[in-house]
Design a protein around this motif. Structure first.
Motif, short mmCIF file in Angstrom:
data_model
loop_
_atom_site.label_atom_id
_atom_site.label_comp_id
_atom_site.label_asym_id
_atom_site.label_seq_id
_atom_site.Cartn_x
_atom_site.Cartn_y
_atom_site.Cartn_z
N ALA A 1 0.82 -1.22 0.00
CA ALA A 1 0.00 0.00 0.00
C ALA A 1 0.85 1.26 0.00
CB ALA A 1 -0.94 0.00 1.20
N ALA A 2 2.01 1.20 0.65
CA ALA A 2 2.88 2.38 0.73
C ALA A 2 3.37 2.82 -0.65
CB ALA A 2 4.07 2.10 1.65
N LEU A 3 3.37 1.92 -1.62
CA LEU A 3 3.80 2.26 -2.96
C LEU A 3 2.84 3.22 -3.66
CD1 LEU A 3 5.03 -1.21 -4.30
CD2 LEU A 3 6.39 0.61 -3.23
N SER A 4 1.63 3.36 -3.13
CA SER A 4 0.67 4.28 -3.74
C SER A 4 1.20 5.70 -3.78
CB SER A 4 -0.67 4.24 -3.00
OG SER A 4 -0.52 4.71 -1.66
N ARG A 5 2.04 6.04 -2.82
CA ARG A 5 2.63 7.39 -2.81
C ARG A 5 3.54 7.60 -4.01
NH1 ARG A 5 2.84 6.14 2.86
NH2 ARG A 5 4.99 5.45 2.68
N LEU A 6 4.21 6.55 -4.44
CA LEU A 6 5.07 6.65 -5.61
C LEU A 6 4.24 6.77 -6.89
CD1 LEU A 6 7.82 4.01 -4.71
CD2 LEU A 6 7.74 6.46 -4.17
N VAL A 7 3.10 6.09 -6.92
CA VAL A 7 2.19 6.22 -8.06
C VAL A 7 1.66 7.65 -8.12
CG1 VAL A 7 0.12 5.32 -9.19
CG2 VAL A 7 1.56 3.78 -7.83
N ALA A 8 1.34 8.22 -6.95
CA ALA A 8 0.87 9.61 -6.90
C ALA A 8 1.95 10.57 -7.38
CB ALA A 8 0.44 9.95 -5.47
N ARG A 9 3.19 10.29 -7.01
CA ARG A 9 4.29 11.14 -7.45
C ARG A 9 4.44 11.09 -8.97
NH1 ARG A 9 9.99 9.78 -4.93
NH2 ARG A 9 8.67 9.84 -3.05
N ALA A 10 4.27 9.89 -9.52
CA ALA A 10 4.36 9.74 -10.98
C ALA A 10 3.22 10.49 -11.67
CB ALA A 10 4.33 8.26 -11.35
N ALA A 11 2.03 10.42 -11.09
CA ALA A 11 0.89 11.14 -11.66
C ALA A 11 1.15 12.64 -11.67
CB ALA A 11 -0.38 10.82 -10.88
N ALA A 12 1.75 13.15 -10.58
CA ALA A 12 2.07 14.58 -10.50
C ALA A 12 3.10 14.98 -11.55
CB ALA A 12 2.58 14.91 -9.10
N ARG A 13 3.92 14.04 -11.97
CA ARG A 13 4.93 14.32 -13.00
C ARG A 13 4.39 14.07 -14.41
NH1 ARG A 13 10.61 11.60 -11.75
NH2 ARG A 13 10.77 12.19 -13.96
N GLY A 14 3.10 13.80 -14.51
CA GLY A 14 2.49 13.69 -15.82
C GLY A 14 2.43 12.29 -16.39
N ASP A 15 2.72 11.27 -15.60
CA ASP A 15 2.67 9.91 -16.12
C ASP A 15 1.23 9.56 -16.50
OD1 ASP A 15 4.49 7.14 -15.89
OD2 ASP A 15 2.33 6.83 -15.77
N VAL A 16 1.01 9.21 -17.76
CA VAL A 16 -0.33 8.96 -18.27
C VAL A 16 -0.98 7.77 -17.57
CG1 VAL A 16 -1.69 8.33 -20.31
CG2 VAL A 16 0.19 9.98 -20.52
N ALA A 17 -0.24 6.69 -17.42
CA ALA A 17 -0.79 5.49 -16.78
C ALA A 17 -1.16 5.77 -15.32
CB ALA A 17 0.20 4.34 -16.87
N ALA A 18 -0.30 6.49 -14.61
CA ALA A 18 -0.57 6.80 -13.21
C ALA A 18 -1.80 7.69 -13.06
CB ALA A 18 0.65 7.47 -12.57
N ARG A 19 -1.94 8.65 -13.95
CA ARG A 19 -3.12 9.52 -13.90
C ARG A 19 -4.40 8.72 -14.14
NH1 ARG A 19 -1.58 15.31 -16.83
NH2 ARG A 19 -0.26 16.08 -15.13
N ARG A 20 -4.32 7.76 -15.06
CA ARG A 20 -5.49 6.93 -15.33
C ARG A 20 -5.86 6.09 -14.11
NH1 ARG A 20 -3.76 4.88 -21.40
NH2 ARG A 20 -4.47 6.77 -22.52
N ILE A 21 -4.86 5.66 -13.37
CA ILE A 21 -5.12 4.88 -12.15
C ILE A 21 -5.91 5.72 -11.16
CG2 ILE A 21 -4.02 3.86 -10.12
CD1 ILE A 21 -1.73 2.97 -12.05
N PHE A 22 -5.53 6.99 -10.98
CA PHE A 22 -6.26 7.84 -10.04
C PHE A 22 -7.64 8.20 -10.56
CE2 PHE A 22 -2.20 8.20 -7.99
CZ PHE A 22 -2.55 8.33 -6.64
N GLU A 23 -7.78 8.32 -11.87
CA GLU A 23 -9.11 8.56 -12.43
C GLU A 23 -10.03 7.36 -12.16
OE1 GLU A 23 -8.40 9.34 -16.54
OE2 GLU A 23 -7.50 11.32 -16.16
N GLU A 24 -9.48 6.17 -12.33
CA GLU A 24 -10.26 4.96 -12.07
C GLU A 24 -10.56 4.82 -10.58
OE1 GLU A 24 -12.47 1.63 -12.93
OE2 GLU A 24 -11.67 3.18 -14.26
N ALA A 25 -9.60 5.20 -9.74
CA ALA A 25 -9.82 5.16 -8.29
C ALA A 25 -10.98 6.07 -7.91
CB ALA A 25 -8.55 5.58 -7.55
N GLY A 26 -11.03 7.27 -8.48
CA GLY A 26 -12.13 8.19 -8.22
C GLY A 26 -13.45 7.61 -8.66
#
Length: 324
Positions: A216-241
């Motif tokens: 679960a702690a790795l979610s912070r790294l996914v969030a960091r990637a999303a903040a840097r514009g990673d397309v896949a990471a952003r899609r993960i947060f969109e799906e989470a929402g």
């Protein structure tokens, strides 16, 4: 500010979780006397003996800080993860606080209740929790309903664990060419000190550390990637929402809210601390379901919510004039 009145007794709230457990003691008027934080109270992970030790030490610490004894506790509420999800195990969970307090002026329930009671001050509405796991709970006119929270193996959508697993999946796809490599690949490689892409298997499947929290702690790294514009990471947060909004909508329907009736909705858990990357798609999906949601910031912490709920179960109502 008036001096807290311990002589009138106190209320104990315990907000358990997969990563940490918060203990709060308030006086009979609702003023905070002491707080303490311990580790995971997820009995499936740590076992009953460790849970007993955690609760014993946490209660002792918060009482000692306030100069109180177990007999000063008017009532306590222990919100425990996975409570109510195994009818054979529940009786064992329900008696642990008696051994800790030395009396039966307490109740146990799922930790989702703490988040709801704290976020909405015990008022009607729904709260969605997205921490290590995810779950929703709401009350309306004496009715209650929950949604999600079936565990990380096949549920807990939108949780930190779920986000991390989706991130690991995206990493594997980037590694073998099924997805273009984005910042997520670089961030995981660096932060996990991977000598090769396949080394991530050793990290994930290692038995040396508690699996659920570590993943679960790795979610912070996914969030960091999303903040840097990673397309896949952003899609993960969109799906989470989208997933979290679906949990909320299922609860709204089961509580019988009428069209046009305002639904107060709040949230708690570490995933929401990420801000707009999760809140923006969450709000968008809620609006797609119904225009009646009113998203409100949490009024109090889940631990304060546990104390509020303890007072309510004892027939009292705490006065909390300012947010905690």
């Amino acid at each position: 500010m008036d001096k807290p009145n311990l002589s009138a007794g106190c209320f104990l709230g315990v907000d358990g979780g997969g990563t940490k457990t918060a203990f709060v003691l308030t006086d009979a008027e609702g003023r905070e006397l002491a707080r303490h934080e311990g580790g995971s109270s997820y009995h499936i992970q740590i076992g009953f003996e460790a849970l007993h030790t955690l609760l014993h030490d946490g209660v002792a610490a918060v009482l000692a800080e306030a100069g109180a004894t177990p007999q000063d506790v008017i009532f306590a509420f222990f919100g425990l993860p996975a409570h109510g999800e195994d009818s054979q195990v529940q009786p064992f969970l329900d008696v642990i606080p008696e051994a800790v307090l030395g009396h039966q002026r307490y109740a146990c329930g799922n930790d989702m209740i703490c988040g709801w009671a704290g976020s909405l001050g015990g008022g009607d509405g729904i709260n969605i929790v997205a921490g290590t796991g995810s779950i929703g709970y709401g009350e309306r006119q004496g009715r209650s309903a929950r949604g999600g929270g079936w565990g990380e193996v096949f549920s807990d959508e939108g949780s930190a664990y779920w986000i991390a697993v989706q991130g690991l999946n995206a990493f594997s796809r980037m590694a073998d060419g099924r997805l273009p490599r984005g910042p997520l690949h670089e961030i995981l490689t660096r932060e996990l000190e991977l000598a090769s892409d396949l080394d991530i298997c050793a990290f994930v499947y290692a038995k040396s550390a508690p699996q659920r929290d570590r993943i679960a702690a790795l979610s912070r790294l996914v969030a960091r990637a999303a903040a840097r514009g990673d397309v896949a990471a952003r899609r993960i947060f969109e799906e989470a929402g989208r997933e979290l909004a679906a949990i909320v909508e299922s609860i709204r329907k089961r509580l019988g809210y009428e069209p046009g009736e305002t639904v107060d909705l709040s949230y708690s858990g570490g995933v929401f601390q990420g801000g707009e990357p999760i809140l923006a798609p969450f709000r968008q999906q809620l609006l797609a379901h119904s225009p009646d949601y009113r998203l409100v910031e949490p009024r109090f912490t889940p631990a304060i919510g546990a104390a509020l709920y303890a007072a309510r179960l004892s027939g009292r109502r705490l006065r909390l004039p300012v947010d905690a």
